[in-house]
Design an enzyme around this catalytic site. Structure first.
Site, mmCIF file in Angstrom:
data_model
loop_
_atom_site.group_PDB
_atom_site.id
_atom_site.type_symbol
_atom_site.label_atom_id
_atom_site.label_comp_id
_atom_site.label_asym_id
_atom_site.label_seq_id
_atom_site.Cartn_x
_atom_site.Cartn_y
_atom_site.Cartn_z
ATOM 1 C CE LYS A 282 38.376 44.499 45.861
ATOM 2 N NZ LYS A 282 38.466 43.373 45.587
ATOM 3 N NE ARG A 356 27.946 43.209 47.270
ATOM 4 C CZ ARG A 356 27.765 41.807 47.776
ATOM 5 N NH1 ARG A 356 27.288 41.378 48.744
ATOM 6 N NH2 ARG A 356 29.033 40.531 47.332
HETATM 7 N N1 BES Z 1 34.808 44.116 42.491
HETATM 8 C C1 BES Z 1 34.533 43.202 43.372
HETATM 9 C C2 BES Z 1 34.824 41.875 43.067
HETATM 10 C C3 BES Z 1 36.144 41.476 41.461
HETATM 11 C C4 BES Z 1 36.458 40.664 41.813
HETATM 12 C C5 BES Z 1 36.167 42.097 40.747
HETATM 13 C C6 BES Z 1 37.592 40.348 40.927
HETATM 14 C C7 BES Z 1 36.520 41.939 39.343
HETATM 15 C C8 BES Z 1 37.918 40.671 39.690
HETATM 16 C C9 BES Z 1 34.034 43.161 44.363
HETATM 17 O O1 BES Z 1 33.474 43.968 44.919
HETATM 18 C C10 BES Z 1 34.426 42.768 45.907
HETATM 19 O O2 BES Z 1 34.870 43.109 46.250
HETATM 20 N N2 BES Z 1 33.305 41.296 46.204
HETATM 21 C C11 BES Z 1 33.970 41.103 46.686
HETATM 22 C C12 BES Z 1 32.781 40.317 47.724
HETATM 23 C C13 BES Z 1 33.010 40.083 49.092
HETATM 24 C C14 BES Z 1 33.590 41.357 50.153
HETATM 25 C C15 BES Z 1 31.642 39.676 49.841
HETATM 26 C C16 BES Z 1 34.600 39.807 46.566
HETATM 27 O O3 BES Z 1 34.231 39.331 45.486
HETATM 28 O O4 BES Z 1 35.371 38.948 47.064
HETATM 29 MN MN MN Z 2 35.125 45.726 46.112
#
Ligand code: BES
Ligand code: MN
Ligand code: ZN
Length: 505
Positions: A282, A356
């Site tokens: 990230k 997931r």
């Molecule tokens: N933990 C994150 C989602 C999240 C984002 C929680 C902001 C709280 C605040 C999750 O694991 C994630 O990174 N999801 C990705 C999925 C994508 C790579 C398909 C996302 O939402 O960008």
């Molecule tokens: Mn994630």
């Protein structure tokens, strides 16, 4: 530490007293017995202050300092009633929100202790004075929470340390039971808030698992499955997520058996104690927020504590998957194919879609082992749900309309609202892989939350199932009606209410 209590059912004479009044109607303020009495003693001060002050809506307060003719430090007037509405319009949630607003106001004006005068003679619609005491206390508890264990006590800390410590209610003894019940519920919510607030150097899978042991005291059976057991169970997806971390992963099973031999309700939580994204790392900005990527697991722990705390007549099993998603030489790579406990294979396109993967194994394990009558999972799963719903509602996905309706109702009444989003075969193409049974991300930015949900759906068998995507509501950058900044404890009261309304005959 914030506490509430019951004191003699009469208006106190000293200190800070909180006096509830109705909302202004037809040019006048509906007073209860306590307000009428104090207004008389102060030559109409209450009425004049209410008329003179900034117009106050439901939950608003007016502060009177050192009111002449009394020994009070302060009288705080609290408006209980909907502007332009009838008192009968007041809901339980409204009264709880007024309690929260009172607690936040008292803290802001530096009050440490206060007593709420008897509510007798006030028209609260269908809500009894006894229930109103419990609801005000519930709101106050929720709003008085503070996470200050890392303030070392310097001047800066003192400045921030003005918290409300105690709120007493002048009420009949009969109000005590309700007050105790909301106190216990608040402890459950606070436990979740503590877990969610802890930084990831303190709360990681092992220490999270240890903290769940506290539930044993309440009669919850806690089973902590270590890595060797997860390997034996072939939880290939959960293990793949944790693979880059120096910490060991855990799955915790919590069982509350209050309902005889009926099939349990299963509550499943995403417990990613820190989500760097893994190799699909990230951006730096905001990454600190990913310490609360375990809020789903935190809510499940709090919900277990709530149902056990009130000895619910229901069987509930909570299962949480605890991992840390880190990039390293041992981490899962984009393109890797992994095998889940269910035997299905997954092509990992993006290691940041890790929730997931963790849930796939935990959901499968829970339905396989416990044959639950229904499964509800909670997860901070997608950023996309924030795009869709903001911070106002959590996303609800369900294969079962009745389950969805009951959850929606529980959400509305507890102030933890949901909004249903779609599932269905039309979305299967989003997670179709060229080389494995599925891939872990959808098509670009399209329907991102549903792509996550249809992935999860493949691991619940035929069990009625609901998925709550709480990414937008687990944490708040601003004050909310029933919680301050930071961890909201979202899901605990919703699930407790759901169990009460649908699982206890
Ligand atoms: N933990 C994150 C989602 C999240 C984002 C929680 C902001 C709280 C605040 C999750 O694991 C994630 O990174 N999801 C990705 C999925 C994508 C790579 C398909 C996302 O939402 O960008
Ligand atoms: Mn994630
Ligand atoms: Zn995550």
């Amino acid at each position: 530490m914030f506490e509430t209590g019951i004191v003699a059912n009469e208006t106190p004479e000293t200190g800070t007293v909180v006096v509830a009044v109705g909302a202004k109607r037809d040019g006048t303020w509906p007073f209860g017995d306590a307000a009428r009495h104090l207004d008389g003693r102060t030559d109409g001060l209450l009425r004049r202050a209410l008329d003179l002050g900034t117009p106050q809506k439901h939950g608003g307060t007016v502060q009177l300092l050192l009111p002449q003719g009394t020994d009070f430090e302060r009288i705080v007037l609290l408006v209980l009633g909907k502007e332009g509405g009838k008192d009968g319009d007041l809901t339980a949630r409204d009264v709880a929100e007024a309690g929260a607003s009172l607690a936040s106001r008292l803290a802001a004006i530096g009050v440490k202790r206060a007593t709420v005068a008897p509510l007798d003679g006030l028209d609260l619609g269908g809500i009894t004075a006894t229930d109103a005491v419990a609801l005000l206390a519930e709101g106050a508890h929720l709003r008085a929470y503070r996470f200050d264990r890392y303030r070392s006590g310097g001047d800066e800390a003192k400045e921030e340390a003005k918290g409300l410590e105690r709120l007493d209610f002048a009420a009949p003894d009969g109000a005590r039971a309700g007050l105790d019940a909301v106190g216990r519920l608040a402890e459950a919510v606070n436990m979740t808030k503590d877990l969610v607030s802890e930084p990831a150097n303190v709360l990681y899978p092992e220490t999270f698992a240890e903290r769940t042991r506290a539930l044993e005291e309440l009669g919850v059976e806690v089973e902590v499955l270590p890595k060797a057991k997860l390997e034996e169970l072939k939880m290939g997806a959960l293990l793949a997520v944790n693979q880059g971390s120096v910490r060991e992963p855990y799955v915790v099973v919590m069982r509350w058996q209050g309902g005889g031999d009926e099939a349990p309700l299963a509550l499943i939580g995403k417990g990613v104690c820190f989500d760097t994204g893994g190799i699909s790392i990230k951006p730096a900005a905001g990454m600190q927020d990913m310490k609360w990527d375990m809020a789903g697991a935190g809510a499940v722990v709090g919900a277990m504590r709530a149902v056990a705390g009130r000895k619910a007549r229901a069987n509930v099993v909570g299962v949480i998957g605890l991992v840390e998603n880190m990039p390293s030489g041992t981490a899962t790579r984009p393109g890797d194919v992994i095998t889940t406990m269910a035997g299905k294979t997954v092509e990992v396109i993006n290691t940041d879609a890790e929730g997931r993967l963790v849930l796939a194994d935990v959901l499968w394990y829970a339905q396989d082992r416990f044959r639950p009558k229904a499964i509800i999972d909670l997860a901070t799963l997608t950023g996309a749900v924030i795009v869709a719903l903001g911070h106002e509602r959590a996303g609800l996905f369900s294969t079962d309309d009745d389950l969805a309706k009951s959850l929606d109702a529980a959400g509305e009444s507890t102030g933890e609202p949901l909004w249903r989003l779609p599932l269905g075969p039309a979305y299967d193409k989003h997670i179709k892989s060229q080389i494995a049974d599925m891939k872990n991300t959808g098509q670009g930015r399209e329907a991102g939350s549903t792509a996550g949900a249809v992935f999860l759906q493949r691991y619940v068998g035929d069990t009625p199932w609901a998925h709550l995507d709480i990414a937008g509501v687990a944490w708040s950058g601003s004050d909310r009606p029933l919680s301050g900044k930071g961890a909201t404890g979202f899901g605990v009261r919703l699930l407790d209410r759901f169990v009460r309304d649908t699982c206890e005959g």
